[in-house]
Design a protein around this motif. Sequence first.
Motif, PDB file in Angstrom:
ATOM      1  N   ASP A 131       0.818  -1.231   0.000  1.00 39.35           N
ATOM      2  CA  ASP A 131       0.000   0.000   0.000  1.00 39.35           C
ATOM      3  C   ASP A 131       0.847   1.274   0.000  1.00 39.35           C
ATOM      4  OD1 ASP A 131      -2.243  -1.473  -0.090  1.00 39.35           O
ATOM      5  OD2 ASP A 131      -2.747  -1.278   2.047  1.00 39.35           O
ATOM      6  N   PHE A 132       1.945   1.259   0.787  1.00 39.88           N
ATOM      7  CA  PHE A 132       2.763   2.478   0.845  1.00 39.88           C
ATOM      8  C   PHE A 132       3.384   2.767  -0.526  1.00 39.88           C
ATOM      9  CE2 PHE A 132       5.043  -1.176   2.656  1.00 39.88           C
ATOM     10  CZ  PHE A 132       6.095  -1.301   1.762  1.00 39.88           C
ATOM     11  N   GLN A 175       1.181   6.901  -6.839  1.00 47.25           N
ATOM     12  CA  GLN A 175       0.116   7.862  -7.155  1.00 47.25           C
ATOM     13  C   GLN A 175       0.632   9.304  -7.015  1.00 47.25           C
ATOM     14  OE1 GLN A 175      -3.118   6.613  -4.810  1.00 47.25           O
ATOM     15  NE2 GLN A 175      -4.686   7.361  -6.216  1.00 47.25           N
ATOM     16  N   ALA A 176       1.314   9.565  -5.902  1.00 44.92           N
ATOM     17  CA  ALA A 176       1.843  10.914  -5.662  1.00 44.92           C
ATOM     18  C   ALA A 176       2.837  11.287  -6.768  1.00 44.92           C
ATOM     19  CB  ALA A 176       2.521  10.975  -4.293  1.00 44.92           C
ATOM     20  N   ALA A 206       6.284  -1.084 -10.507  1.00 43.33           N
ATOM     21  CA  ALA A 206       6.007   0.332 -10.246  1.00 43.33           C
ATOM     22  C   ALA A 206       5.611   1.059 -11.531  1.00 43.33           C
ATOM     23  CB  ALA A 206       7.239   0.999  -9.625  1.00 43.33           C
ATOM     24  N   LEU A 207       6.336   0.807 -12.617  1.00 45.97           N
ATOM     25  CA  LEU A 207       6.036   1.531 -13.865  1.00 45.97           C
ATOM     26  C   LEU A 207       4.666   1.153 -14.404  1.00 45.97           C
ATOM     27  CD1 LEU A 207       9.512   1.523 -15.686  1.00 45.97           C
ATOM     28  CD2 LEU A 207       8.490   3.348 -14.304  1.00 45.97           C
ATOM     29  N   LYS A 208       4.305  -0.120 -14.268  1.00 48.37           N
ATOM     30  CA  LYS A 208       2.971  -0.550 -14.724  1.00 48.37           C
ATOM     31  C   LYS A 208       1.878   0.140 -13.905  1.00 48.37           C
ATOM     32  CE  LYS A 208       4.089  -4.928 -16.845  1.00 48.37           C
ATOM     33  NZ  LYS A 208       4.710  -6.185 -16.449  1.00 48.37           N
ATOM     34  N   ASN A 209       2.058   0.179 -12.601  1.00 46.93           N
ATOM     35  CA  ASN A 209       1.067   0.852 -11.744  1.00 46.93           C
ATOM     36  C   ASN A 209       0.984   2.339 -12.081  1.00 46.93           C
ATOM     37  OD1 ASN A 209       0.637  -1.534 -10.361  1.00 46.93           O
ATOM     38  ND2 ASN A 209       2.082  -1.035  -8.732  1.00 46.93           N
ATOM     39  N   MET A 210       2.134   2.941 -12.306  1.00 46.94           N
ATOM     40  CA  MET A 210       2.149   4.380 -12.615  1.00 46.94           C
ATOM     41  C   MET A 210       1.414   4.655 -13.923  1.00 46.94           C
ATOM     42  SD  MET A 210       5.990   5.373 -11.363  1.00 46.94           S
ATOM     43  CE  MET A 210       5.962   7.146 -11.626  1.00 46.94           C
ATOM     44  N   LEU A 211       1.566   3.753 -14.881  1.00 42.27           N
ATOM     45  CA  LEU A 211       0.861   3.942 -16.158  1.00 42.27           C
ATOM     46  C   LEU A 211      -0.651   3.884 -15.943  1.00 42.27           C
ATOM     47  CD1 LEU A 211       1.253   4.385 -19.182  1.00 42.27           C
ATOM     48  CD2 LEU A 211       1.238   1.898 -19.492  1.00 42.27           C
ATOM     49  N   GLU A 212      -1.076   2.966 -15.080  1.00 46.72           N
ATOM     50  CA  GLU A 212      -2.513   2.896 -14.760  1.00 46.72           C
ATOM     51  C   GLU A 212      -2.995   4.207 -14.146  1.00 46.72           C
ATOM     52  OE1 GLU A 212      -4.150  -0.339 -12.405  1.00 46.72           O
ATOM     53  OE2 GLU A 212      -2.993  -1.730 -13.676  1.00 46.72           O
ATOM     54  N   PHE A 213      -2.235   4.714 -13.177  1.00 44.06           N
ATOM     55  CA  PHE A 213      -2.616   5.984 -12.536  1.00 44.06           C
ATOM     56  C   PHE A 213      -2.593   7.130 -13.546  1.00 44.06           C
ATOM     57  CE2 PHE A 213      -0.901   4.041  -8.435  1.00 44.06           C
ATOM     58  CZ  PHE A 213      -2.162   3.801  -7.928  1.00 44.06           C
ATOM     59  N   ALA A 214      -1.614   7.092 -14.441  1.00 47.71           N
ATOM     60  CA  ALA A 214      -1.481   8.180 -15.422  1.00 47.71           C
ATOM     61  C   ALA A 214      -2.715   8.256 -16.315  1.00 47.71           C
ATOM     62  CB  ALA A 214      -0.225   7.962 -16.265  1.00 47.71           C
ATOM     63  N   SER A 250      -0.258  17.253  -1.087  1.00 46.05           N
ATOM     64  CA  SER A 250       0.167  18.044   0.080  1.00 46.05           C
ATOM     65  C   SER A 250       0.181  17.183   1.343  1.00 46.05           C
ATOM     66  CB  SER A 250      -0.695  19.299   0.245  1.00 46.05           C
ATOM     67  OG  SER A 250      -2.012  18.914   0.476  1.00 46.05           O
ATOM     68  N   ASN A 251      -0.580  16.089   1.349  1.00 46.73           N
ATOM     69  CA  ASN A 251      -0.536  15.190   2.516  1.00 46.73           C
ATOM     70  C   ASN A 251       0.583  14.163   2.425  1.00 46.73           C
ATOM     71  OD1 ASN A 251      -2.701  16.347   3.786  1.00 46.73           O
ATOM     72  ND2 ASN A 251      -4.200  14.984   2.838  1.00 46.73           N
ATOM     73  N   TYR A 252       1.180  14.045   1.244  1.00 43.80           N
ATOM     74  CA  TYR A 252       2.196  13.000   1.070  1.00 43.80           C
ATOM     75  C   TYR A 252       3.452  13.315   1.887  1.00 43.80           C
ATOM     76  CZ  TYR A 252       5.479   9.697  -0.739  1.00 43.80           C
ATOM     77  OH  TYR A 252       6.410   8.696  -0.804  1.00 43.80           O
TER      78      TYR A 252
END
Length: 256
Positions: free
Chosen positions: A55-56, A62-63, A203-211, A225-227
């Motif tokens: 999760d972290f 995401q951030a 990580a890159l695959k997850n980032m692409l999903e978020f993107a 700002s909470n990160y």
Amino acid sequence: MTEFKVPKSHPRYESLMKRERIIEGFNKGLVAHAGLIAHGRGEAFDYLLGEKTNDFAKLAEQAAVLKIKQSKAPVFSVNGNVAALAIDEVIALAKALNMKVEVNLFYRTEERVRRIADEFRARGYVVLGEVPDARIDGLEHARALCTKAGIYSADTVLVPLEDGDRTKALRDMGKFVITIDLNPLSRTAQTANITIVDELTRALKNMLEFANMKINNRNAVELLSNYNNEANLSSALLFINSRLSELARHEKQERL
Ligand code: ATP
Ligand code: MG
């Protein structure tokens, strides 16, 4: 050519495939000797983390995507290991987030830079780095070389699997530094603004999903700002700690 075929049924298929890609990258002249050792360090930490995205890490991913979206001149800094493991993911994410890609090597040889750039060219993608015309302040020798159009003028640099000194030098130049590093204790992990404690390709695959996800601006500003990177690294260490304690308890019970 890979030297041996990993059967898909192998319980650690993913990890063994990545090891093969690094060896292949080494044989092709993309990966440095020290890159082989760095990969082994990464594997060891991935074992401790359960070889999955926690999760972290998701939160940091995401951030990172939100920060890159907000940046004016984001650059993706790529080395031999990153090219060997995830060149297609690098291209996809760079396109999705409008980032320039620069080949930037700790153990720089012109030959290795060209070979890595060739791998991108073979996929129809042009990268920076072959003709350096600037230096990262505070670093000596060839490891300081970079390009004006890329890293030198970037506001945000995504630099996975990076060395601690270079991360610090980029921070000292006022850059926002995002890294991907399985070792939460490395100097890079400790120095970056956002540290994604996850394996590079995951990580890159997850980032692409978020993107590719729509997120409203207010939520994005709030998340960023909470990160808190220090808290995120603490979560990674606490996770390893509790996972090891739990595994140790099970082992003990089995022995009783
Ligand atoms: P530092 O210089 O930051 O203190 P270091 O000298 O131990 O760290 P480097 O070789 O400079 O390590 O950087 C490589 C980092 O990348 C290591 O922390 C290693 O654990 C990590 N790493 C290696 N392979 C992967 C991977 N596939 N995904 C994510 N991280 C990885
Ligand atoms: Mg180092």
